[in-house]
Design a protein around this motif. Structure first.
Motif, PDB file in Angstrom:
ATOM      1  N   VAL A   1       0.970  -1.259   0.195  1.00  0.00           N
ATOM      2  CA  VAL A   1      -0.053  -0.024   0.042  1.00  0.00           C
ATOM      3  C   VAL A   1       1.113   1.263   0.182  1.00  0.00           C
ATOM      4  O   VAL A   1       1.849   1.419   0.630  1.00  0.00           O
ATOM      5  CB  VAL A   1      -0.936  -0.134   1.131  1.00  0.00           C
ATOM      6  N   HIS A   2       0.628   2.104  -0.977  1.00  0.00           N
ATOM      7  CA  HIS A   2       1.255   3.561  -0.953  1.00  0.00           C
ATOM      8  C   HIS A   2       0.520   4.704  -0.304  1.00  0.00           C
ATOM      9  O   HIS A   2      -0.531   4.480  -0.326  1.00  0.00           O
ATOM     10  CB  HIS A   2       1.484   3.919  -2.644  1.00  0.00           C
ATOM     11  N   LEU A   3       1.330   5.341   0.452  1.00  0.00           N
ATOM     12  CA  LEU A   3       0.828   6.453   1.261  1.00  0.00           C
ATOM     13  C   LEU A   3       1.042   7.809   0.617  1.00  0.00           C
ATOM     14  O   LEU A   3       2.214   8.151   0.062  1.00  0.00           O
ATOM     15  CB  LEU A   3       1.419   6.539   2.810  1.00  0.00           C
ATOM     16  N   VAL A   4       0.054   8.567   0.371  1.00  0.00           N
ATOM     17  CA  VAL A   4       0.132   9.933  -0.154  1.00  0.00           C
ATOM     18  C   VAL A   4      -0.630  10.801   0.995  1.00  0.00           C
ATOM     19  O   VAL A   4      -1.645  10.476   1.441  1.00  0.00           O
ATOM     20  CB  VAL A   4      -0.786   9.944  -1.507  1.00  0.00           C
ATOM     21  N   THR A   5       0.109  11.899   1.232  1.00  0.00           N
ATOM     22  CA  THR A   5      -0.486  12.587   2.475  1.00  0.00           C
ATOM     23  C   THR A   5      -0.822  14.087   1.829  1.00  0.00           C
ATOM     24  O   THR A   5      -0.016  14.537   1.133  1.00  0.00           O
ATOM     25  CB  THR A   5       0.495  12.681   3.698  1.00  0.00           C
ATOM     26  N   ARG A   6      -1.573  14.680   2.751  1.00  0.00           N
ATOM     27  CA  ARG A   6      -1.878  16.102   2.608  1.00  0.00           C
ATOM     28  C   ARG A   6      -2.162  16.722   3.937  1.00  0.00           C
ATOM     29  O   ARG A   6      -3.225  16.404   4.588  1.00  0.00           O
ATOM     30  CB  ARG A   6      -3.101  16.525   1.579  1.00  0.00           C
ATOM     31  N   GLU A   7      -1.272  17.614   4.381  1.00  0.00           N
ATOM     32  CA  GLU A   7      -1.463  18.230   5.563  1.00  0.00           C
ATOM     33  C   GLU A   7      -2.420  19.209   5.462  1.00  0.00           C
ATOM     34  O   GLU A   7      -2.692  19.796   4.410  1.00  0.00           O
ATOM     35  CB  GLU A   7      -0.003  18.604   6.156  1.00  0.00           C
ATOM     36  N   ALA A   8      -3.284  19.343   6.616  1.00  0.00           N
ATOM     37  CA  ALA A   8      -4.195  20.444   6.824  1.00  0.00           C
ATOM     38  C   ALA A   8      -4.404  20.456   8.263  1.00  0.00           C
ATOM     39  O   ALA A   8      -3.916  19.806   8.887  1.00  0.00           O
ATOM     40  CB  ALA A   8      -5.453  19.937   6.347  1.00  0.00           C
ATOM     41  N   ALA A   9      -4.800  21.565   8.882  1.00  0.00           N
ATOM     42  CA  ALA A   9      -5.114  22.196  10.175  1.00  0.00           C
ATOM     43  C   ALA A   9      -6.440  22.404  10.499  1.00  0.00           C
ATOM     44  O   ALA A   9      -6.952  22.899   9.697  1.00  0.00           O
ATOM     45  CB  ALA A   9      -4.031  23.320  10.631  1.00  0.00           C
ATOM     46  N   ARG A  10      -6.911  22.338  11.450  1.00  0.00           N
ATOM     47  CA  ARG A  10      -8.186  22.713  12.106  1.00  0.00           C
ATOM     48  C   ARG A  10      -8.173  24.132  12.904  1.00  0.00           C
ATOM     49  O   ARG A  10      -7.077  24.075  13.829  1.00  0.00           O
ATOM     50  CB  ARG A  10      -8.755  21.689  12.791  1.00  0.00           C
ATOM     51  N   ARG A  11      -9.100  24.822  12.597  1.00  0.00           N
ATOM     52  CA  ARG A  11      -9.096  26.175  13.229  1.00  0.00           C
ATOM     53  C   ARG A  11     -10.486  26.346  13.431  1.00  0.00           C
ATOM     54  O   ARG A  11     -11.454  26.430  12.470  1.00  0.00           O
ATOM     55  CB  ARG A  11      -8.451  27.133  12.466  1.00  0.00           C
ATOM     56  N   SER A  12     -11.093  26.535  14.554  1.00  0.00           N
ATOM     57  CA  SER A  12     -12.529  26.972  14.943  1.00  0.00           C
ATOM     58  C   SER A  12     -13.376  25.719  14.269  1.00  0.00           C
ATOM     59  O   SER A  12     -14.506  26.190  13.707  1.00  0.00           O
ATOM     60  CB  SER A  12     -12.864  28.339  14.475  1.00  0.00           C
ATOM     61  N   GLY A  13     -13.017  24.738  14.375  1.00  0.00           N
ATOM     62  CA  GLY A  13     -13.860  23.626  13.896  1.00  0.00           C
ATOM     63  C   GLY A  13     -13.855  23.294  12.269  1.00  0.00           C
ATOM     64  O   GLY A  13     -14.527  22.451  11.799  1.00  0.00           O
ATOM     65  N   LYS A  14     -13.159  24.306  11.467  1.00  0.00           N
ATOM     66  CA  LYS A  14     -12.844  24.134  10.057  1.00  0.00           C
ATOM     67  C   LYS A  14     -11.471  23.787   9.847  1.00  0.00           C
ATOM     68  O   LYS A  14     -10.624  24.223  10.425  1.00  0.00           O
ATOM     69  CB  LYS A  14     -13.235  25.468   9.425  1.00  0.00           C
TER      70      LYS A  14
END
Length: 167
Positions: free
Chosen positions: A125-138
């Motif tokens: 299985v190959h892993l591809v990531t996309r970082e994201a952060a949560r601020r005020s529930g979004k």
């Protein structure tokens, strides 16, 4: 693009496409949908047939009957089909599904998004990531982070040049 690789080149191509994806102020389901839309666009840009909610070889858990579905699947000439799952959380069921897809001859890619960490799944299985952060529930991509609070406002009219001391 060479579709005869072990999947590494294909996963890198998808990772490069997802790195260009930005979003801000989305719910978890909206962010997941945006990522899946981008994956579908990427597959179409390659000239492949793209399927959403494609049938999987992996069975549904009891008491349900039938097979699970894949978030995105791509059929490509000259290479094995691609099975792609998109998750924010680390789910063993997703790993099991993608391992079953790989055992059936498909190239299995797990797209993980969020704040991480993103532990690697077992091969093949190959892993591809996309970082994201949560601020005020979004959710927002890390590149779209707001300026730190101390630099949001620039004061105007209060700027004065300080005299330099002679030494």
């Amino acid at each position: 693009m060479d579709t005869a690789d072990d999947g590494t080149g294909t996963a890198r191509s998808l990772a490069a496409r997802l790195e260009r994806l930005t979003f801000a102020d989305l719910t978890e389901s909206q962010a997941t949908a945006r990522i899946m839309d981008t994956i579908a666009e990427w597959g179409e840009e390659q000239g492949w047939r793209v399927y959403r909610r494609a049938p999987s070889v992996f069975p549904l858990p009891p008491p349900l009957r039938g097979n699970s579905v894949l978030d995105v699947a791509c059929a490509r000439p000259g290479g094995p089909p691609i099975a792609i799952e998109v998750d924010r959380t680390d789910r063993q069921r997703t790993v099991d599904k993608l391992l079953a897809e790989a055992a059936a001859g498909r190239l299995a890619i797990w797209v993980r998004w969020g704040a991480g960490p993103f532990p690697p799944p077992p091969l093949p299985v190959h892993l591809v990531t996309r970082e994201a952060a949560r601020r005020s529930g979004k959710w927002h991509t890390v590149a779209d982070r707001p300026a730190p609070r101390h630099s949001e406002r620039l004061l105007s009219g209060n700027v004065a040049e300080l005299p330099l001391e002679e030494t």
